[in-house]
Design an enzyme around this catalytic site. Structure first.
Site, PDB file in Angstrom:
ATOM      1  N   GLU A   1       0.837  -1.196   0.000  1.00 15.81           N
ATOM      2  CA  GLU A   1       0.000   0.000   0.000  1.00 15.81           C
ATOM      3  C   GLU A   1       0.878   1.254   0.000  1.00 15.81           C
ATOM      4  O   GLU A   1       1.855   1.350   0.738  1.00 15.81           O
ATOM      5  CB  GLU A   1      -0.881  -0.010   1.249  1.00 15.81           C
ATOM      6  CG  GLU A   1      -1.774   1.216   1.415  1.00 15.81           C
ATOM      7  CD  GLU A   1      -2.609   1.162   2.690  1.00 15.81           C
ATOM      8  OE1 GLU A   1      -3.590   1.912   2.771  1.00 15.81           O
ATOM      9  OE2 GLU A   1      -2.269   0.359   3.589  1.00 15.81           O
TER      10      GLU A   1
ATOM     11  N   LYS B   1      -9.033   2.356  -2.695  1.00 14.64           N
ATOM     12  CA  LYS B   1      -9.307   1.704  -1.419  1.00 14.64           C
ATOM     13  C   LYS B   1     -10.730   2.032  -0.975  1.00 14.64           C
ATOM     14  O   LYS B   1     -11.163   3.190  -1.015  1.00 14.64           O
ATOM     15  CB  LYS B   1      -8.296   2.185  -0.367  1.00 14.64           C
ATOM     16  CG  LYS B   1      -8.369   1.476   0.974  1.00 14.64           C
ATOM     17  CD  LYS B   1      -7.225   1.952   1.876  1.00 14.64           C
ATOM     18  CE  LYS B   1      -7.192   1.213   3.207  1.00 14.64           C
ATOM     19  NZ  LYS B   1      -6.041   1.620   4.035  1.00 14.64           N
TER      20      LYS B   1
ATOM     21  N   TYR C   1      -9.174   4.526  13.324  1.00 16.23           N
ATOM     22  CA  TYR C   1      -8.941   4.149  14.714  1.00 16.23           C
ATOM     23  C   TYR C   1      -7.441   4.050  14.976  1.00 16.23           C
ATOM     24  O   TYR C   1      -6.630   3.973  14.045  1.00 16.23           O
ATOM     25  CB  TYR C   1      -9.624   2.817  15.033  1.00 16.23           C
ATOM     26  CG  TYR C   1      -9.227   1.680  14.108  1.00 16.23           C
ATOM     27  CD1 TYR C   1      -8.104   0.901  14.357  1.00 16.23           C
ATOM     28  CD2 TYR C   1      -9.974   1.404  12.959  1.00 16.23           C
ATOM     29  CE1 TYR C   1      -7.730  -0.125  13.508  1.00 16.23           C
ATOM     30  CE2 TYR C   1      -9.612   0.377  12.104  1.00 16.23           C
ATOM     31  CZ  TYR C   1      -8.492  -0.386  12.384  1.00 16.23           C
ATOM     32  OH  TYR C   1      -8.128  -1.392  11.529  1.00 16.23           O
TER      33      TYR C   1
ATOM     34  N   CYS D   1      -5.283  -3.051   1.959  1.00 17.13           N
ATOM     35  CA  CYS D   1      -5.179  -3.142   3.422  1.00 17.13           C
ATOM     36  C   CYS D   1      -6.524  -3.347   4.112  1.00 17.13           C
ATOM     37  O   CYS D   1      -7.032  -4.454   4.158  1.00 17.13           O
ATOM     38  CB  CYS D   1      -4.459  -1.907   3.968  1.00 17.13           C
ATOM     39  SG  CYS D   1      -3.688  -2.216   5.590  1.00 17.13           S
TER      40      CYS D   1
ATOM     41  N   SER E   1       0.380  -2.699   7.050  1.00 18.43           N
ATOM     42  CA  SER E   1      -0.209  -3.047   8.342  1.00 18.43           C
ATOM     43  C   SER E   1       0.868  -2.978   9.417  1.00 18.43           C
ATOM     44  O   SER E   1       1.799  -3.785   9.423  1.00 18.43           O
ATOM     45  CB  SER E   1      -0.810  -4.456   8.281  1.00 18.43           C
ATOM     46  OG  SER E   1      -1.341  -4.845   9.522  1.00 18.43           O
TER      47      SER E   1
ATOM     48  N   GLY F   1      22.353   7.740  27.707  1.00 15.51           N
ATOM     49  CA  GLY F   1      22.778   7.861  29.094  1.00 15.51           C
ATOM     50  C   GLY F   1      22.752   6.501  29.758  1.00 15.51           C
ATOM     51  O   GLY F   1      21.696   5.863  29.819  1.00 15.51           O
TER      52      GLY F   1
ATOM     53  N   GLY G   1      21.247   0.824  35.057  1.00 16.27           N
ATOM     54  CA  GLY G   1      19.954   0.176  35.213  1.00 16.27           C
ATOM     55  C   GLY G   1      19.582  -0.656  34.003  1.00 16.27           C
ATOM     56  O   GLY G   1      20.233  -0.612  32.944  1.00 16.27           O
ATOM     57  N   ILE G   2      18.484  -1.380  34.135  1.00 12.44           N
ATOM     58  CA  ILE G   2      18.114  -2.345  33.110  1.00 12.44           C
ATOM     59  C   ILE G   2      17.556  -1.683  31.855  1.00 12.44           C
ATOM     60  O   ILE G   2      17.740  -2.180  30.743  1.00 12.44           O
ATOM     61  CB  ILE G   2      17.131  -3.380  33.686  1.00 12.44           C
ATOM     62  CG1 ILE G   2      17.047  -4.602  32.759  1.00 12.44           C
ATOM     63  CG2 ILE G   2      15.768  -2.759  33.950  1.00 12.44           C
ATOM     64  CD1 ILE G   2      16.404  -5.804  33.400  1.00 12.44           C
TER      65      ILE G   2
ATOM     66  N   ASN H   1      14.757  16.097  40.602  1.00 13.48           N
ATOM     67  CA  ASN H   1      14.620  16.263  39.156  1.00 13.48           C
ATOM     68  C   ASN H   1      15.722  17.118  38.552  1.00 13.48           C
ATOM     69  O   ASN H   1      16.019  17.008  37.359  1.00 13.48           O
ATOM     70  CB  ASN H   1      13.255  16.867  38.827  1.00 13.48           C
ATOM     71  CG  ASN H   1      12.128  15.862  38.995  1.00 13.48           C
ATOM     72  OD1 ASN H   1      12.372  14.656  39.033  1.00 13.48           O
ATOM     73  ND2 ASN H   1      10.910  16.350  39.113  1.00 13.48           N
TER      74      ASN H   1
ATOM     75  N   LYS I   1       3.099  15.105  30.325  1.00 15.98           N
ATOM     76  CA  LYS I   1       4.454  14.626  30.049  1.00 15.98           C
ATOM     77  C   LYS I   1       4.482  13.815  28.755  1.00 15.98           C
ATOM     78  O   LYS I   1       5.369  14.004  27.914  1.00 15.98           O
ATOM     79  CB  LYS I   1       4.959  13.758  31.206  1.00 15.98           C
ATOM     80  CG  LYS I   1       5.187  14.475  32.512  1.00 15.98           C
ATOM     81  CD  LYS I   1       5.824  13.522  33.523  1.00 15.98           C
ATOM     82  CE  LYS I   1       6.064  14.182  34.860  1.00 15.98           C
ATOM     83  NZ  LYS I   1       6.715  13.291  35.818  1.00 15.98           N
TER      84      LYS I   1
END
Length: 585
Positions: free
Chosen positions: A41, A116, A122, A152, A189, A306, A310-311, A389, A543
C-alpha cells in the site's frame, strides 16, 4: 501465471528512491518469469504520508514519478503500485480530495486505477482525514484471469471472523460474488506483538469462507513511530499457507496460479519463512529495525545514550548496538553523589560486553552550582522532587549538548510503565529524539533481557544480536538488583510505585483492555492501589504529550494513536474512596 510479491521498505516522501526499489524488484521478478508484481500500500510515497498529502506539489510529483516508473518497468510485467490520486469530483460534489489507490502499470502506461474502499480511523489510522472511499469492487483481467484488488483495510471487515461489521460493505464478499479467481491485497499493516498470527487466522478464514485464494503483500521497515513487520503471505482456496516472506526485512517471493485447479501453489523451495519463535524475540527484532530505520531515514549514523547501570538503559544500548553497530554508539555515565559504585561498574560492564565507547561526566559540581543558585529561593524548604529532578535535568542537558555537538541521535531509555504513571522527568530523562522502549512495560524489559542472555551462548542471525565481547549481553547484576533512579540515598522505585508485576497488570487492564477500575479490582487488585495508578496515569498526560516519538509494539501505545486530553476532570475510580497522590514533574 507466476506472481511476485515485493516486500519493500519505502521512505516516506522519497519518491525517486521508492520508485527505484519497485523497479529493482520488478527487474528481478521479470528475470524470474513473473507476469504480475505486487507492491505494498502506498509503496510509491511510503506509509503513512500523513499531512504531506495536503501539499499539492507532493501529489503532482507522485503522478509524474508514477508515469515515469510505468515507462521504466519491464514492459510485459504487470505491476500494482500503491499511490495517491486526485478525486476530480470533490470540488463540485463534495468529499475528500484524494484516493488511496493502486495503479496497474503495464506496457509503459498506467492502465487502471483502483481505489481503497474501507478507510480506517482508529488507533494510528486517520485516513478519512485525507481520502475518499472507493465505491466499486476492484478487479482486473490479465491473460484471461480475473483478479480482485483490495488495499489493506478492505480485508478487515469479515463479520463472521470478527463477530461484527465495522463498515457497511465487505469488499471481499463483493469480489467473491463477481467470481474472481483470486484476490490480492496491498497492505501497510503496522506491527504489534502477535499480530501476524491474527492476520493469518483472518486470511485463512476468508480464503475458506469464499473458496478464494488470497495474496497479501505487506510493507516492511519503520517510519517514525510505526514498525512494519512484512510477513507477506499467500493462502490457497482451502486456507492452506502457501508462502510467507521474511519477518522484519525486505523480501521478494513467488507463487503461481494454476489454471487447471484455479488455485495458488508454491513457486520456490522453502517458501514459508519462519516467524520469530518467542514474543521477546519478536519485540527485540522489531525495536532493532525501528531504531535502525529511524536513524537512517532521519540522517543519523550514530547514537548517544545515558547509561545509568539500570536495566532500561542497558536494553536500549543493546538495541542500539545491534541496530547501528557498536562503533556507532556512545554510552555516557553521569554519576552523582547518590550513584552507587555498583551502578557505575554495571554500566561499564555493559559497555564492555557490547563493545561500545563510553564517557564519564560526573555531575556533583553541577548539582552544587544549582543548589547555590537556588539557595535563597529554596530557603526554608525540604529536599524533595524538585531537587531530585534537577539531577535528571542536568543529565538531560549534557546528553543534548553531546547530541547537538556531534550530530548524534539521543535515544530515550524510559519504559512504558514509567511513561504511563509519570515516573520520569520532563526535560531530563525524557530528552531524546526517539523513545525506544516507551511501549515496553518494565516486566517485559526484564523478560527481553533474560531472553537476550539466553541467546548469547547460541547466536542466531535471525535475532540480530549485537556483536558481543562476553557470554552475556546484559550483566547479571543489572537484572537482579532492585530498580532505582538513585536520585536520593537508598532510593528504589518501589518507594513510589507498586511492584512492577502489580503495576504492569493494572496498566494493561486499564490502557490496553479498557477495563474500569472496578473491573480491575474484581481481578484481584487492591482498590487503593488501583485508584492511585489511575490518578497517576491521568495526571501524567502532559508529560507524554511532550515525549519523543515512541516505537509502537503493542495495541495501545503512547503515540499518534493515543489522543487523551491534558486538561480534563474525568477521573475514573473504584467505589472505594480516592487516594491523594502527590505527582512531580
Amino acid at each position: 501465471m507466476k506472481i511476485a510479491i515485493a516486500q519493500l521498505n519505502p521512505t516516506i516522501g522519497d519518491l525517486a528512491g521508492n520508485a527505484q526499489q519497485i523497479l529493482a524488484a520488478a527487474q528481478t521478478a521479470a528475470d524470474q518469469g513473473a507476469r504480475l508484481l505486487l507492491t505494498p500500500e502506498l509503496s510509491l510515497c511510503g506509509y503513512p504520508p500523513r499531512d504531506l498529502l495536503m501539499r499539492p506539489g507532493f501529489i503532482q510529483a507522485m503522478a509524474t514519478t508514477l508515469a515515469q516508473l510505468a515507462q521504466d518497468l519491464p514492459s510485459q510485467l504487470a505491476t500494482l503500485v500503491g499511490t495517491v490520486v486526485d478525486h476530480p469530483k470533490a470540488a463540485l460534489e463534495g468529499g475528500k480530495p484524494l484516493f488511496n489507490s493502486s495503479a496497474l502499470l503495464l506496457d509503459g502506461q498506467v492502465q487502471q486505477i483502483f481505489h481503497k474502499r474501507l478507510l480506517p480511523t482508529y488507533d494510528v489510522f486517520d485516513e478519512d482525514r485525507y481520502f475518499e472511499s472507493g465505491q466499486e469492487a476492484n478487479r482486473l483481467q490479465l491473460d484471461g484471469i480475473n483478479i480482485g484488488v483490495t488495499i489493506c483495510e478492505d480485508l478487515w471487515n469479515d463479520e463472521e471472523f470478527w463477530g461484527k461489521r465495522s463498515y457497511a460493505v465487505n469488499p471481499i464478499s463483493d469480489l467473491a460474488q463477481l467470481g474472481v479467481d483470486f484476490t490480492v491485497n496491498l497492505s501497510a499493516s503496522p506491527f504489534t506483538v502477535n499480530k501476524q498470527r491474527l492476520r493469518e487466522a483472518m486470511l485463512r478464514h476468508e480464503a475458506i469462507r469464499y473458496s478464494q485464494p488470497v495474496i497479501y503483500a505487506n510493507q516492511v521497515g519503520s517510519n517514525d513511530d510505526l514498525i512494519f513487520d512484512g510477513c507477506s503471505v499467500t493462502f490457497n482456496r482451502q486456507g492452506e499457507l502457501i508462502s510467507r516472506a521474511q519477518a522484519f526485512q525486505p523480501d521478494l517471493v513467488f507463487v503461481e496460479f494454476d489454471r487447471t485447479t484455479h488455485d495458488l501453489v508454491a513457486s520456490q523451495p522453502n517458501p514459508i519463512a519462519a516467524l520469530p519463535s518467542h514474543e521477546d524475540a519478536e519485540i527485540w527484532t522489531a525495536l532493532v529495525l525501528g531504531v535502525r530505520d529511524y536513524a537512517r531515514k532521519c540522517g543519523f549514523s550514530k547514537a548517544v545514550i545515558g547509561l545509568s547501570g539500570g536495566i532500561d538503559s542497558a536494553l536500549v544500548a543493546a538495541i542500539a548496538a545491534a541496530a547501528l553497530g557498536r562503533e556507532n554508539v556512545l554510552g555516557v555515565l553521569m554519576p552523582s553523589p547518590y550513584s552507587s559504585d555498583h551502578s557505575v561498574n554495571d554500566a561499564l560492564q555493559l559497555a564492555d560486553n557490547l563493545g561500545i565507547q563510553t564517557q564519564t561526566l560526573a555531575i556533583g559540581e553541577l548539582m552544587q552550582s544549582y543548589d547555590h543558585t537556588l539557595e535563597a529561593m529554596f530557603a526554608g524548604t525540604e529536599f524533595g522532587i524538585a531537587e531530585e529532578n534537577i539531577q535528571s535535568r542536568i543529565r538531560g542537558n549534557l546528553l543534548m549538548a553531546i547530541a547537538n555537538k556531534f550530530g548524534y541521535l539521543l535515544l530515550s531509555t524510559g519504559n512504558k510503565s514509567e511513561m504511563a504513571v509519570g515516573y520520569c522527568t520532563l526535560y531530563g530523562d525524557m530528552n531524546g529524539g526517539l523513545a525506544v522502549i516507551a511501549d515496553v512495560p518494565k516486566t517485559r524489559v526484564y523478560s527481553i533481557c533474560h531472553w537476550l542472555n539466553a541467546q548469547a551462548d547460541q547466536p542466531d542471525n535471525s535475532t540480530q544480536l549485537p556483536p558481543l565481547t562476553a557470554t552475556e549481553v546484559i550483566p547479571s547484576n543489572v537484572i537482579t538488583k532492585a530498580p532505582s533512579a538513585e536520585l536520593k540515598p537508598g532510593q528504589v522505585d518501589q518507594d513510589s510505585l507498586p511492584p512492577y508485576e502489580v503495576l504492569d497488570d493494572i496498566l494493561v487492564r486499564l490502557i490496553q483492555n479498557q477495563q474500569t477500575p472496578d473491573q480491575i479490582v474484581a481481578a484481584g487488585h487492591d482498590p487503593a492501589i488501583v485508584n492511585k495508578v489511575v490518578r497517576l496515569v491521568v495526571r501524567a498526560e502532559f508529560k507524554r504529550r511532550q515525549a519523543p516519538p515512541v516505537l509502537k509494539v503493542t495495541d495501545r501505545a503512547f503515540g499518534v494513536g493515543w489522543r487523551m486530553p491534558i486538561a480534563h476532570q474525568w477521573l475514573p475510580k473504584t467505589s472505594q474512596p480516592p487516594v491523594s497522590v502527590a505527582v512531580g514533574s
